[in-house]
Design a protein around this motif. Structure first.
Motif, PDB file in Angstrom:
ATOM      1  N   GLU A  68       1.542   4.126  -1.075  1.00  0.00           N
ATOM      2  CA  GLU A  68       2.727   4.394  -0.474  1.00  0.00           C
ATOM      3  C   GLU A  68       2.894   4.302   1.063  1.00  0.00           C
ATOM      4  O   GLU A  68       4.239   3.644   1.352  1.00  0.00           O
ATOM      5  N   PHE A  69       1.870   4.146   1.726  1.00  0.00           N
ATOM      6  CA  PHE A  69       1.967   4.001   3.310  1.00  0.00           C
ATOM      7  C   PHE A  69       1.752   2.408   3.400  1.00  0.00           C
ATOM      8  O   PHE A  69       1.645   2.134   4.691  1.00  0.00           O
ATOM      9  N   SER A  70       1.692   1.510   2.659  1.00  0.00           N
ATOM     10  CA  SER A  70       1.886   0.131   2.582  1.00  0.00           C
ATOM     11  C   SER A  70       3.199  -0.330   2.322  1.00  0.00           C
ATOM     12  O   SER A  70       3.451  -1.661   2.585  1.00  0.00           O
ATOM     13  N   LEU A  71       3.812   0.471   1.794  1.00  0.00           N
ATOM     14  CA  LEU A  71       5.313  -0.049   1.294  1.00  0.00           C
ATOM     15  C   LEU A  71       6.548   0.412   2.570  1.00  0.00           C
ATOM     16  O   LEU A  71       6.208   1.640   2.929  1.00  0.00           O
ATOM     17  N   GLY A  72       7.210  -0.420   3.122  1.00  0.00           N
ATOM     18  CA  GLY A  72       8.061  -0.059   4.115  1.00  0.00           C
ATOM     19  C   GLY A  72       7.524   0.023   5.606  1.00  0.00           C
ATOM     20  O   GLY A  72       8.156  -0.168   6.657  1.00  0.00           O
ATOM     21  N   CYS A  73       6.123   0.197   5.476  1.00  0.00           N
ATOM     22  CA  CYS A  73       5.663   0.103   6.763  1.00  0.00           C
ATOM     23  C   CYS A  73       4.074  -0.389   6.551  1.00  0.00           C
ATOM     24  O   CYS A  73       3.410  -0.049   5.468  1.00  0.00           O
ATOM     25  N   TRP A  74       3.257  -0.638   7.425  1.00  0.00           N
ATOM     26  CA  TRP A  74       1.769  -0.869   7.314  1.00  0.00           C
ATOM     27  C   TRP A  74       0.937   0.321   7.879  1.00  0.00           C
ATOM     28  O   TRP A  74       0.591   0.021   9.097  1.00  0.00           O
ATOM     29  N   LYS A  75       0.755   1.273   7.406  1.00  0.00           N
ATOM     30  CA  LYS A  75      -0.040   2.562   8.058  1.00  0.00           C
ATOM     31  C   LYS A  75      -1.458   2.400   7.337  1.00  0.00           C
ATOM     32  O   LYS A  75      -2.250   3.531   7.586  1.00  0.00           O
ATOM     33  N   VAL A  76      -1.504   1.659   6.554  1.00  0.00           N
ATOM     34  CA  VAL A  76      -3.094   1.193   5.876  1.00  0.00           C
ATOM     35  C   VAL A  76      -2.808  -0.380   5.572  1.00  0.00           C
ATOM     36  O   VAL A  76      -1.847  -0.776   5.382  1.00  0.00           O
ATOM     37  N   HIS A  77      -3.970  -1.256   5.710  1.00  0.00           N
ATOM     38  CA  HIS A  77      -3.933  -2.481   5.715  1.00  0.00           C
ATOM     39  C   HIS A  77      -4.734  -2.769   4.424  1.00  0.00           C
ATOM     40  O   HIS A  77      -5.572  -1.832   3.892  1.00  0.00           O
ATOM     41  N   GLY A  78      -5.006  -4.080   3.914  1.00  0.00           N
ATOM     42  CA  GLY A  78      -5.732  -4.357   2.900  1.00  0.00           C
ATOM     43  C   GLY A  78      -6.759  -5.026   3.115  1.00  0.00           C
ATOM     44  O   GLY A  78      -7.436  -5.857   2.307  1.00  0.00           O
ATOM     45  N   LEU A  79      -7.256  -5.329   4.489  1.00  0.00           N
ATOM     46  CA  LEU A  79      -8.427  -6.053   4.804  1.00  0.00           C
ATOM     47  C   LEU A  79      -9.541  -5.407   4.500  1.00  0.00           C
ATOM     48  O   LEU A  79     -10.124  -4.461   5.060  1.00  0.00           O
ATOM     49  N   ALA A  80     -10.042  -5.488   3.071  1.00  0.00           N
ATOM     50  CA  ALA A  80     -11.149  -4.818   2.431  1.00  0.00           C
ATOM     51  C   ALA A  80     -12.012  -5.584   1.611  1.00  0.00           C
ATOM     52  O   ALA A  80     -11.667  -6.918   1.235  1.00  0.00           O
ATOM     53  N   CYS A  81     -13.059  -5.075   1.369  1.00  0.00           N
ATOM     54  CA  CYS A  81     -14.042  -5.504   0.265  1.00  0.00           C
ATOM     55  C   CYS A  81     -13.814  -4.983  -0.843  1.00  0.00           C
ATOM     56  O   CYS A  81     -13.496  -3.808  -1.038  1.00  0.00           O
ATOM     57  N   THR A  82     -13.187  -5.513  -1.883  1.00  0.00           N
ATOM     58  CA  THR A  82     -12.621  -5.033  -3.072  1.00  0.00           C
ATOM     59  C   THR A  82     -13.305  -5.488  -4.368  1.00  0.00           C
ATOM     60  O   THR A  82     -13.827  -6.625  -4.404  1.00  0.00           O
ATOM     61  N   LYS A  83     -13.535  -4.274  -5.266  1.00  0.00           N
ATOM     62  CA  LYS A  83     -14.256  -4.736  -6.237  1.00  0.00           C
ATOM     63  C   LYS A  83     -13.686  -5.924  -7.268  1.00  0.00           C
ATOM     64  O   LYS A  83     -12.344  -6.246  -7.193  1.00  0.00           O
ATOM     65  N   LYS A  84     -14.340  -6.862  -7.529  1.00  0.00           N
ATOM     66  CA  LYS A  84     -13.859  -8.236  -8.127  1.00  0.00           C
ATOM     67  C   LYS A  84     -12.913  -7.841  -9.160  1.00  0.00           C
ATOM     68  O   LYS A  84     -11.880  -8.518  -9.475  1.00  0.00           O
ATOM     69  N   GLU A  85     -13.469  -6.848 -10.121  1.00  0.00           N
ATOM     70  CA  GLU A  85     -12.564  -6.404 -11.293  1.00  0.00           C
ATOM     71  C   GLU A  85     -11.146  -6.037 -11.021  1.00  0.00           C
ATOM     72  O   GLU A  85     -10.238  -6.407 -11.548  1.00  0.00           O
ATOM     73  N   VAL A  86     -10.982  -5.333  -9.704  1.00  0.00           N
ATOM     74  CA  VAL A  86      -9.922  -4.930  -9.438  1.00  0.00           C
ATOM     75  C   VAL A  86      -8.892  -6.076  -8.784  1.00  0.00           C
ATOM     76  O   VAL A  86      -7.934  -6.272  -9.230  1.00  0.00           O
ATOM     77  N   PHE A  87      -9.565  -6.865  -7.947  1.00  0.00           N
ATOM     78  CA  PHE A  87      -9.018  -7.925  -7.410  1.00  0.00           C
ATOM     79  C   PHE A  87      -8.257  -8.826  -8.775  1.00  0.00           C
ATOM     80  O   PHE A  87      -7.256  -9.667  -8.418  1.00  0.00           O
ATOM     81  N   ILE A  88      -9.236  -9.181  -9.665  1.00  0.00           N
ATOM     82  CA  ILE A  88      -8.719  -9.760 -10.598  1.00  0.00           C
ATOM     83  C   ILE A  88      -7.730  -9.322 -11.601  1.00  0.00           C
ATOM     84  O   ILE A  88      -6.736 -10.147 -12.012  1.00  0.00           O
ATOM     85  N   LYS A  89      -7.770  -8.072 -11.826  1.00  0.00           N
ATOM     86  CA  LYS A  89      -6.569  -7.606 -12.528  1.00  0.00           C
ATOM     87  C   LYS A  89      -5.428  -7.512 -11.813  1.00  0.00           C
ATOM     88  O   LYS A  89      -4.324  -7.717 -12.226  1.00  0.00           O
ATOM     89  N   SER A  90      -5.483  -7.394 -10.389  1.00  0.00           N
ATOM     90  CA  SER A  90      -4.187  -7.501  -9.553  1.00  0.00           C
ATOM     91  C   SER A  90      -3.676  -9.054  -9.883  1.00  0.00           C
ATOM     92  O   SER A  90      -2.358  -9.092  -9.899  1.00  0.00           O
ATOM     93  N   LEU A  91      -4.556  -9.830  -9.582  1.00  0.00           N
ATOM     94  CA  LEU A  91      -4.213 -11.393  -9.563  1.00  0.00           C
ATOM     95  C   LEU A  91      -3.649 -11.676 -10.860  1.00  0.00           C
ATOM     96  O   LEU A  91      -2.562 -12.438 -11.222  1.00  0.00           O
TER      97      LEU A  91
END
Length: 169
Positions: A68-91
């Motif tokens: 929610e807070f990444s849409l329309g404004c950036w009050k949270v960023h995505g500069l993160a260490c992400t589980k590979k399985e989540v990243f691949i699911k998103s991709l």
């Protein structure tokens, strides 16, 4: 590889000396969350770093609120260490809505939001991501292909724009 996490870093940015240690510490402390977000310091045009301010100060962040807070404004960023399985699911999901694999210029913003959507647990850590001011960056220069960003806005709207409560708003 067998690496369970992915940490993308832009070539013109840097991490604090303790960033990897802090990421690993938070991952173990929170029993292997889907994402571990770094603190962010953003360099201005004068070379001074400003602290990024999250939508809340908590160490554990609800994924739905991150989205929610990444849409329309950036009050949270995505500069993160992400589980590979989540990243691949998103991709993989993004590849379904972009079957031609067209670079719409800000594909990372779509992947970030999908990572939030597909996560069950998101935490913050005390490592620092230094976002450096780069006047030569494609996001700061005049670029005749910038209109392509609109395509990803349409992708976001088609996915999150209806029947998702506060996120749709």
């Amino acid at each position: 590889t067998n690496t369970p996490y992915i940490l993308p870093v832009d070539c013109d940015d840097t991490l604090s000396n303790n960033a990897i240690f802090e990421i690993e510490k938070s991952i173990k402390k929170h029993n292997f969350p889907d994402m571990s977000l770094l603190d962010l310091k953003i360099e201005d045009e004068n070379g001074v770093f400003q602290n990024f301010v999250y939508f809340c100060p908590d160490e554990i962040l609800p994924p739905s609120k991150c989205l929610e807070f990444s849409l329309g404004c950036w009050k949270v960023h995505g500069l993160a260490c992400t589980k590979k399985e989540v990243f691949i699911k998103s991709l993989n999901f993004y590849n379904q809505v972009n079957p031609s694999d067209t670079n719409y210029w800000n594909n990372d913003e779509i992947i970030t939001r999908l990572n939030f959507f597909f996560s069950n647990l998101i935490v913050r850590n005390e490592g620092i991501y230094y976002y450096h001011d780069n006047p030569q960056s494609s996001t700061k220069s005049i670029n005749k292909r910038r209109y392509l960003m609109c395509r990803n806005a349409i992708v976001l709207y088609n996915f999150f724009g209806q029947n998702m409560g506060d996120i749709s708003l």
